[in-house]
Scaffold this active site. Structure first.
Site, mmCIF file in Angstrom:
data_model
loop_
_atom_site.group_PDB
_atom_site.id
_atom_site.type_symbol
_atom_site.label_atom_id
_atom_site.label_comp_id
_atom_site.label_asym_id
_atom_site.label_seq_id
_atom_site.Cartn_x
_atom_site.Cartn_y
_atom_site.Cartn_z
ATOM 1 N N ARG A 122 1.345 -1.517 -0.233
ATOM 2 C CA ARG A 122 -0.286 0.004 -0.027
ATOM 3 C C ARG A 122 1.075 1.571 -0.208
ATOM 4 O O ARG A 122 1.986 1.054 0.613
ATOM 5 C CB ARG A 122 -0.945 -0.024 1.210
ATOM 6 C CG ARG A 122 -1.814 -1.129 1.056
ATOM 7 C CD ARG A 122 -2.613 -1.416 2.171
ATOM 8 N NE ARG A 122 -3.891 -1.862 2.237
ATOM 9 C CZ ARG A 122 -4.002 -3.242 2.559
ATOM 10 N NH1 ARG A 122 -2.493 -4.081 2.330
ATOM 11 N NH2 ARG A 122 -4.898 -4.561 1.911
ATOM 12 N N HIS A 147 -1.128 -2.346 -4.575
ATOM 13 C CA HIS A 147 -0.554 -3.915 -6.051
ATOM 14 C C HIS A 147 -0.148 -2.765 -7.230
ATOM 15 O O HIS A 147 -0.254 -3.094 -7.699
ATOM 16 C CB HIS A 147 -0.879 -5.277 -5.839
ATOM 17 C CG HIS A 147 -0.687 -6.213 -4.667
ATOM 18 N ND1 HIS A 147 0.551 -5.009 -3.932
ATOM 19 C CD2 HIS A 147 -1.704 -6.449 -4.057
ATOM 20 C CE1 HIS A 147 0.098 -6.043 -2.910
ATOM 21 N NE2 HIS A 147 -0.972 -6.579 -2.850
ATOM 22 N N HIS A 221 2.973 -12.936 -6.015
ATOM 23 C CA HIS A 221 1.933 -12.658 -4.685
ATOM 24 C C HIS A 221 1.657 -14.710 -5.195
ATOM 25 O O HIS A 221 0.216 -14.763 -5.322
ATOM 26 C CB HIS A 221 0.776 -11.905 -5.445
ATOM 27 C CG HIS A 221 -0.343 -10.943 -4.778
ATOM 28 N ND1 HIS A 221 -1.052 -12.535 -3.780
ATOM 29 C CD2 HIS A 221 -0.138 -10.572 -3.726
ATOM 30 C CE1 HIS A 221 -1.805 -11.772 -2.458
ATOM 31 N NE2 HIS A 221 -1.518 -10.635 -3.066
ATOM 32 N N ASP A 293 -1.731 -10.439 8.192
ATOM 33 C CA ASP A 293 -1.739 -9.309 6.892
ATOM 34 C C ASP A 293 -0.136 -8.047 6.781
ATOM 35 O O ASP A 293 -0.575 -6.833 7.307
ATOM 36 C CB ASP A 293 -2.959 -8.273 6.570
ATOM 37 C CG ASP A 293 -2.410 -8.005 4.997
ATOM 38 O OD1 ASP A 293 -1.874 -8.093 4.062
ATOM 39 O OD2 ASP A 293 -3.645 -7.785 4.249
ATOM 40 N N GLU A 358 5.282 -12.752 0.769
ATOM 41 C CA GLU A 358 5.794 -11.442 -0.598
ATOM 42 C C GLU A 358 6.910 -10.918 0.119
ATOM 43 O O GLU A 358 6.838 -10.222 0.878
ATOM 44 C CB GLU A 358 4.387 -10.404 -0.762
ATOM 45 C CG GLU A 358 3.331 -11.126 -0.856
ATOM 46 C CD GLU A 358 1.779 -10.421 -0.246
ATOM 47 O OE1 GLU A 358 2.302 -8.959 -0.788
ATOM 48 O OE2 GLU A 358 0.609 -10.857 -0.231
HETATM 49 C C1 BGC Z 1 -2.310 -7.704 1.014
HETATM 50 C C2 BGC Z 1 -4.073 -7.269 0.919
HETATM 51 C C3 BGC Z 1 -4.791 -7.130 0.520
HETATM 52 C C4 BGC Z 1 -4.370 -9.568 -0.917
HETATM 53 C C5 BGC Z 1 -4.778 -8.828 -1.909
HETATM 54 C C6 BGC Z 1 -2.011 -9.059 -0.054
HETATM 55 O O1 BGC Z 1 -0.270 -8.625 -1.023
HETATM 56 O O2 BGC Z 1 -1.637 -7.730 2.167
HETATM 57 O O3 BGC Z 1 -4.300 -6.512 2.462
HETATM 58 O O4 BGC Z 1 -6.112 -7.825 0.225
HETATM 59 O O5 BGC Z 1 -3.178 -8.711 -1.300
HETATM 60 O O6 BGC Z 1 -5.177 -9.981 -2.585
#
Ligand code: BGC
Length: 393
Positions: A122, A147, A221, A293, A358
């Site tokens: 973010r 992202h 991802h 997360d 990640e």
């Molecule tokens: C983020 C999550 C997000 C997800 C989306 C992750 O990399 O940290 O907050 O909801 O990606 O799939």
């Protein structure tokens, strides 16, 4: 004369015989070396995957080694659509979440298997300033940018610039992100090279150059479910994260700017611990993240490429180790999977049925002066490597 004839004849026989032996043994060693090459070869095979709604033809590449591991990667989003590795009984099975058709990937995809850029994670309010100039990105996650934006690098078509097998199989993908694409400055030329070897390790090498000052933070991802049973949550997986500190976040998952000690918190994964052990603890950070997360501050940053984290599924014995040169790693436990997206062969992906590891810089680094910089200048080479290594124990 007779004696001479006999001698020549005898010599010829001996020479022919020895040549024959030599020939045979050459053939043998040639065969042996061919066998060795075949036995060790890691192959790559191209096939058509489908056509996007915009009319782009998408290819898929299967990288396959001799140790039961195979990885399918498509040119749309550089997405890993399938990754199969053996369990402790030698049975090779699917361990990443995915769909069974291109259409679904182009519709609703929470980044399953995708390459993430230009900025993974973010950026607060989708805004940052470089050399006094403010850049506004699309807000695709409440008030924030996530992202790389709505299209990012996960919904674009990459070009395969190299696909070759041998001791290792290599797929090199290229994407040129235009100046101001998704609001980011500079034409950014990106290469991502996936390499599979015979030790069941998949390397992901990220490279980029720009013609204007910009920010870059690339990652992968994939959602792993090492049990290969996608109906089962990943809560029994034992995790290790080599990190003494965490990047705590606010209610919008934006870093507060501090780095906090993990000791005596559910975020201490320095020794193996099941994900499910404390995930429901009444911990402020777990509540904000709706589970894990978060980005951890990896130890030994001065060492560069090193062990970062691992996941172990006790039922199948599958063990995944992640190595990287990056300062952070986000563990995301699939908290937003809600049973709406289709599995490959019926059913839907339920809450926490996959986990992401990640490797990356910390979230919101462009706005956080104390975090390591994510700025890339013209003339500099962005180059980082992450390895996903599979084994059993
Ligand atoms: C983020 C999550 C997000 C997800 C989306 C992750 O990399 O940290 O907050 O909801 O990606 O799939």
């Amino acid at each position: 004369m007779n004696l001479l004839k006999r001698c020549i004849y005898g010599f010829s026989i001996i020479t022919l015989a020895s040549m024959n032996v030599q020939c045979k043994s050459d053939k043998k060693s040639e065969q042996a070396s061919q066998d060795a090459t075949t036995a060790e070869a890691v192959t790559i095979e191209k096939s058509a995957y489908g056509t996007t709604p915009k009319g782009d033809k998408i290819d898929s590449y299967k990288l396959k080694n001799q140790k039961g591991m195979e990885v399918d990667i498509m040119t749309y989003g550089g997405i890993i659509t399938s990754l199969k590795v053996p369990n402790k009984d030698g049975k090779s099975e699917e361990v990443v979440i995915g769909f069974n058709n291109l259409e679904q990937y182009t519709k609703d995809n929470p980044y399953f298997g995708a390459l993430i850029g230009r900025y993974g994670n973010r950026i607060a309010k989708g805004k940052f300033t470089l050399d006094g100039k403010e850049y506004q990105l699309a807000k695709n996650n409440g008030e924030n940018a996530l992202h790389g934006g709505p299209e990012g690098f996960h919904r674009v078509v990459w070009t395969a610039v190299e696909a070759k097998g041998g001791d290792v199989a290599t797929l090199k993908l290229k994407y040129v992100s235009k100046d101001m694409e998704e609001g980011y400055p500079g034409n950014l030329t990106v290469f991502v090279t996936y390499t599979l070897n015979n030790e069941n390790a998949l390397d992901v090498l990220y490279e980029a150059t720009t013609d204007k000052k910009t920010v870059v933070n690339l990652t992968q991802h994939s959602y792993f479910n090492l049990s290969a049973d996608f109906k089962k949550p990943i809560l029994n997986d034992e995790i290790v994260i080599d990190a003494d500190k965490l990047v705590p976040v606010d209610a919008n998952l934006i870093p507060t700017g501090q780095l906090t000690d993990v000791t005596n918190t559910p975020f201490d994964f320095r020794k193996p611990k099941a994900i499910g052990k404390e995930i429901e603890a009444k911990d402020d950070q777990l509540i904000k993240g709706k589970g894990y997360d978060h980005c951890w501050v990896l130890n030994n940053q001065d060492k560069g490429y090193r062990f970062a984290a691992s996941a172990y599924d006790p039922t199948t014995g599958r063990f995944l180790e992640v190595f990287t040169d990056q300062p952070g790693i986000q563990l995301y436990t699939g908290n937003f999977l809600d049973g709406t997206l289709p599995m490959r062969d019926g059913g839907t992906y339920a809450h926490r049925t996959g986990l992401c590891l990640e490797t990356q810089h910390y979230p919101d680094s462009p706005n956080q002066k104390s975090f390591p910089s994510t700025v890339l200048n013209p003339g500099e080479n962005y180059k980082t490597k992450t390895t996903f290594k599979f084994s059993v124990k």
